[in-house]
Structure formats: C-alpha cells, structure tokens
Design an enzyme around this catalytic site. Sequence first.
Site, PDB file in Angstrom:
ATOM      1  N   CYS A   2      21.494 -36.261 -48.875  1.00  0.00           N
ATOM      2  CA  CYS A   2      20.640 -36.324 -50.045  1.00  0.00           C
ATOM      3  C   CYS A   2      21.322 -35.585 -51.194  1.00  0.00           C
ATOM      4  O   CYS A   2      22.491 -35.259 -51.142  1.00  0.00           O
ATOM      5  CB  CYS A   2      19.287 -35.686 -49.740  1.00  0.00           C
ATOM      6  SG  CYS A   2      18.532 -36.293 -48.201  1.00  0.00           S
ATOM      7  N   ARG A  47      16.340 -38.434 -51.925  1.00  0.00           N
ATOM      8  CA  ARG A  47      16.430 -38.531 -50.467  1.00  0.00           C
ATOM      9  C   ARG A  47      17.103 -39.812 -49.990  1.00  0.00           C
ATOM     10  O   ARG A  47      16.800 -40.907 -50.453  1.00  0.00           O
ATOM     11  CB  ARG A  47      15.030 -38.471 -49.834  1.00  0.00           C
ATOM     12  CG  ARG A  47      15.078 -38.423 -48.307  1.00  0.00           C
ATOM     13  CD  ARG A  47      13.706 -38.511 -47.683  1.00  0.00           C
ATOM     14  NE  ARG A  47      13.774 -38.311 -46.237  1.00  0.00           N
ATOM     15  CZ  ARG A  47      12.872 -38.757 -45.383  1.00  0.00           C
ATOM     16  NH1 ARG A  47      11.811 -39.410 -45.807  1.00  0.00           N
ATOM     17  NH2 ARG A  47      13.015 -38.540 -44.085  1.00  0.00           N
ATOM     18  N   LEU A  48      18.032 -39.645 -49.042  1.00  0.00           N
ATOM     19  CA  LEU A  48      18.585 -40.719 -48.221  1.00  0.00           C
ATOM     20  C   LEU A  48      18.150 -40.379 -46.800  1.00  0.00           C
ATOM     21  O   LEU A  48      18.624 -39.406 -46.217  1.00  0.00           O
ATOM     22  CB  LEU A  48      20.114 -40.766 -48.338  1.00  0.00           C
ATOM     23  CG  LEU A  48      20.838 -41.902 -47.623  1.00  0.00           C
ATOM     24  CD1 LEU A  48      20.429 -43.259 -48.189  1.00  0.00           C
ATOM     25  CD2 LEU A  48      22.348 -41.719 -47.751  1.00  0.00           C
TER      26      LEU A  48
END
Length: 614
Positions: A2, A47-48
């Site tokens: 992220c 966010r990932l």
Amino acid sequence: MCGFAGFTGHLDNGEEILANMMNKIIHRGPDSAGQHIDGKAYLGFRRLSFIDLDNGSQPMYNEDKKIVITFNGEIYNHEELRNELIQKGHTFANRSDTEVLIHAYEEYGEDMLNMLRGMFAFVIWDSEKETLFGARDFFGIKPFYYAIIDGNIVFGSEIKSILEYPGYKKAVNETALENYLTFQYSVLEETFFKGIYKLMPAHFLKFHDGRLDIKRYWTPTFEADNSKTLDEFVNEIDAAMHDSVEHHKISDVEVGSFLSSGVDSSYVAATFNGDKTFTVGFDYEKYNEIDYAKALSDKIHIDNYSKLVTSEEYWNAIPTIQYQMDEPLADPSAIALYFVSQTASKHVKAAMSGEGADEFFGGYNIYHEPHDLAGFQKLPLGLRKALAKCASALPFKFKGKNFLIRASKTVEERFIGNAFMFTEKERAKVLKNPTGKYNHTELTKPFYDQVKDQDDVTKMQYIDINFWLIGDILLKADKMSMAHSLEVRVPFLDRKVFDVARTIPAKYRVNKQNTKYAMRMAAHRYLPDMVAEKKKLGFPVPIRIWLKDEKYYNIIKKSFTSKAADKYFNTKELIKYLDDHKAGKADNSRKIWTIYMFLVWYEDFFGDGTKKAA
C-alpha cells in the site's frame, strides 16, 4: 502493499492537502482509500489488499480509537503474534496483519520491532501521548520518507506525496547529485530534494512536541560458524528458504514469481509451487533470457508469461520510470523491471523475486576479486603503489592496467558496491559547481569499521547490504512494481534466511569454483546445472549497443546540450564522453546513462513536465 502519507499539526485546508498527497500515490493502492484527521495529525492511506480483503482497510484503530496506524507491507508472522497478544488479553476485530501491529505497539512499544518478520514501513499516531511513531523494516524493502516543515513532520511512502505539502519549497540537493555520480543512486540520507530524508532501514523515529528522535533498532552482522560442514549449511539454506517462501505465499489472492535465467529467481520459482512466472527480454541474443525462463518453467511445470521489449518501448518509458522512481537511478535494469512488473500485473497482484540472495550469500561476480588479487597483493604495498602509478600515467589501455591499479588498493579504497561510476576527480571535472562532498571513502568508512576484523569478501557483502541493496536493488523493486499496483515479495530478504547466511564461512560463499557456492548447491536440488551454475545477469539491457545507434546518440546529445545540462555540467565534457563511446574509443555507457537519468529526472520534477509519459 500500500502507500501512506500525512503530517502532524493543524492546517485550515488540511483535509484537501492530505487528499492531494494521497492522490499522488493512487498507484500504490487502487483498491481503497482512508483518512484519519483529528486536528493534530492527518494520516492518509491507499490500499492494495491481500489479507482479510473485507476488513483490512486503513487507517486502523485500537478499541478506544486513541491509537491509529497506516502501514505498508506484510507481516509474515502475524498469526503467531496475534495468538501471543490474545493470550495477553488483547481483543482483535479482524485477522489483518495491520491490527497485530497496533496491539503489539500497545503491549511492547518500540520493542515490538524485533519481533516482526516481514517487510514494513508504518506510522502510528498515539493521540493520547501526541506522539508519532514510525519504523522501516530490517533491510529497507519498503520506503519511508519524511521532512520537518514549520515544526511539523510530513511523511509518505513516496517523495511525490511530500511535494504536495504547501510548506515545502522544492529545490535540488546538489550534494546528492555529486555523490550520485559516483554511486549511480541516491546514497545520502537526505534525498535529491533538499530537506526531504529517507528513514533508513532498521530505524524508527519518534516525533513529539516538535522534536524528532531517530534510532537504529537492529544491525546485520556476520559471524562464521566453522563447526558445521558444507552439507549442513546446504540443508539449513534449503530449509530456511522453503520456510520463507511458504510465509511469503500467505495471501488471499494469487501470488506469482519473476523469473530470469539466474539461480536466485529460479530457486524461488522452483520452490514456491505457484502457477505463473514472468520474464522480459530484449531483441539481442545476449540480452534475452526468455528462452531460459520458458525452458525452466516447462521443467518445473509452471506457466511462463514473457514480453520482448523493443528499444522504442524502452526509451519511451524512461521519463515515466524516472518519475515513478522519485530520485534518479542509473541502473538500466530498472526499466526491465518496470516491464516485467507490467506483465505480471495483468495476471496477479503479487509476485516473488530473488533480490537479496547476492548480498546474503556472496553472489556478485566482483566478490571474486579478493581471490584474483591475492597473489599479487603479497608484494610489498610500496611496490604495488609504484606499479599502479606507472600504469595510470600511461595514456593508452593495455591488458592488466586496471588489475594493477585495483591491486594497489585496499578493499576499503576500491570497493563501494557494484557500481563505481565517476571518481571524485572525474566528477569535479564534469560538474559545473562541485561541492567536494563527499569522498566515497567518507561514506563507506563507518560501515567498514563495523567489519574491520572480517575477510574482504564479507566486508564487500556488508557494504552492499548497507548501500547497494538499499539504494539500487530495493528502490527499483518497490517503485517499478508499485507503478503497476503490483506487490513484490522477496523471500531471500527474510530475517530467518539471514540468520543462516550470516553464519556461513567465506569459503562456502565465494571460492575458486563459484560465487554463492553453498546456496547454489541448495538450488541444485531443484534446478538443472545450466541454471544453478549460471553467472549472474539479472535482466540485462543493451545500453552499450543502443548508445552507438545514431537515433539514441542524438537523443542523449540533445539532453546533454539542454539548459538543465548547462546548469549543472560542463557540457563539453558530457559530449566528449558520448562521442568517445560512439567512436569505440571507450565504453562510457554507464557514465553517460548516469548523467542522462539525472537529466530526465530533473525534467520530470523541475522542468515543464512535457516529457513525462502519462
């Protein structure tokens, strides 16, 4: 994987500023975004998502919302830590590794850091204590930048976020430029942007009431264990790597693997039991590893996805790549990494890679040098110095000239890492306003002092762990993968793997037979000889050939005669480097590339921006 950004203090338009900072790093986290704003601290997050996809959003809080975190990375032992913290009375709302960090901070404070296994950069805001606590992982896998502006700390996963903060006045750090010319990457703690700094690996910071304190919480050390046999070390390496790969596979989404023709990525690919590998190559036989990768993938029954990168694609991508890098990096393989990340991102959200194996196990070809020089260095130092002086004075090249010069120097004098571009004398000649800071030995000496009783190979590895690995290898791995919203995981760069590597005697790391000797023997269990014994290439790039081509020669020449070039360099010297290379008088490709990458970066951040690709 992220990205985060934020600052302390209060600004009337703070919410808008935070949003602007976050927008600069959308590529690091396209899945979701979040903010914490309380009038004394602003924390933003992109966010990932990989673990607990539904509940892992950030910023994340403790039960009474007095402690909040933004976190980039993965904690691979989070389940074990969660169980320990539950036994101590902590209550968890989800199963994310982020929440484990919050409760670990509550329970252990800064002592939590040595309990972690993984890659991380995070910021915790303790609203009750009005203290910001931030930390970066052991080896510098994940980035962390900060600046002190108007009595507040501004921070982010990328420099471009900090540039959005209104109190920051953008300016080039010319001392960083000067040292970049020698090392080929940004080597100082202060970045190319004056006043913006890197939090170094294995360090944490605390910011309270306008005061910044930074401390190192862990130091890598080598301590050879001569009581064990080679076979025992090979077994330990293999066990540690399998354990690390299994931990790095933890995810709620599919994980793939990069694959070149070398042993490092091949070893990872052969042991991770995944379904997909990814490779890039160039349209020159010496610079194309696709056939190797496909053959190995077939052998280990994994699908291989590859891309043949054209010279036009490569050159067109350079401005975008230097922008994504934040600071100039003159490693041509960074662009190959950009394309392999692009290829992988079409199929997976995370990919394993082989970074760190060379630094831990002694893999670079240059590590052979102490063995190659050993016989000659038995001669008296005075005689060696005299021979080197004579060789240097001769105006022409001859076989062995460089050998005589390097053999006259100690390892502390001659080795700064895998790249040594411009000497202090050369950069003073090429720069228009040289500062004279620093001699390369000034920067490496504190680290050499820490290993003064070790053998030369170990000294070289230690320098690379503290310089090359951080400034080049891991910088490009993070920035090139995140440019495509892809997480790169590096199982070699694991504390438990290092705990094995640090005990291996030098004779089992580098000897007359090969580099990474013990690790290659472990890899032999899964790989054919042609891969396990192959010399290191990485993702090789034909820069030397391209710079002799009229088309690319003219591109460089235009840059070398630009206003930006004239501002910082003696452009006649630049053109001489370029013309001598084109004429075949010298291989100046790496020096040319080093300067050109700075000028492309300068255009991205200080020019009109028209050259940067969308």
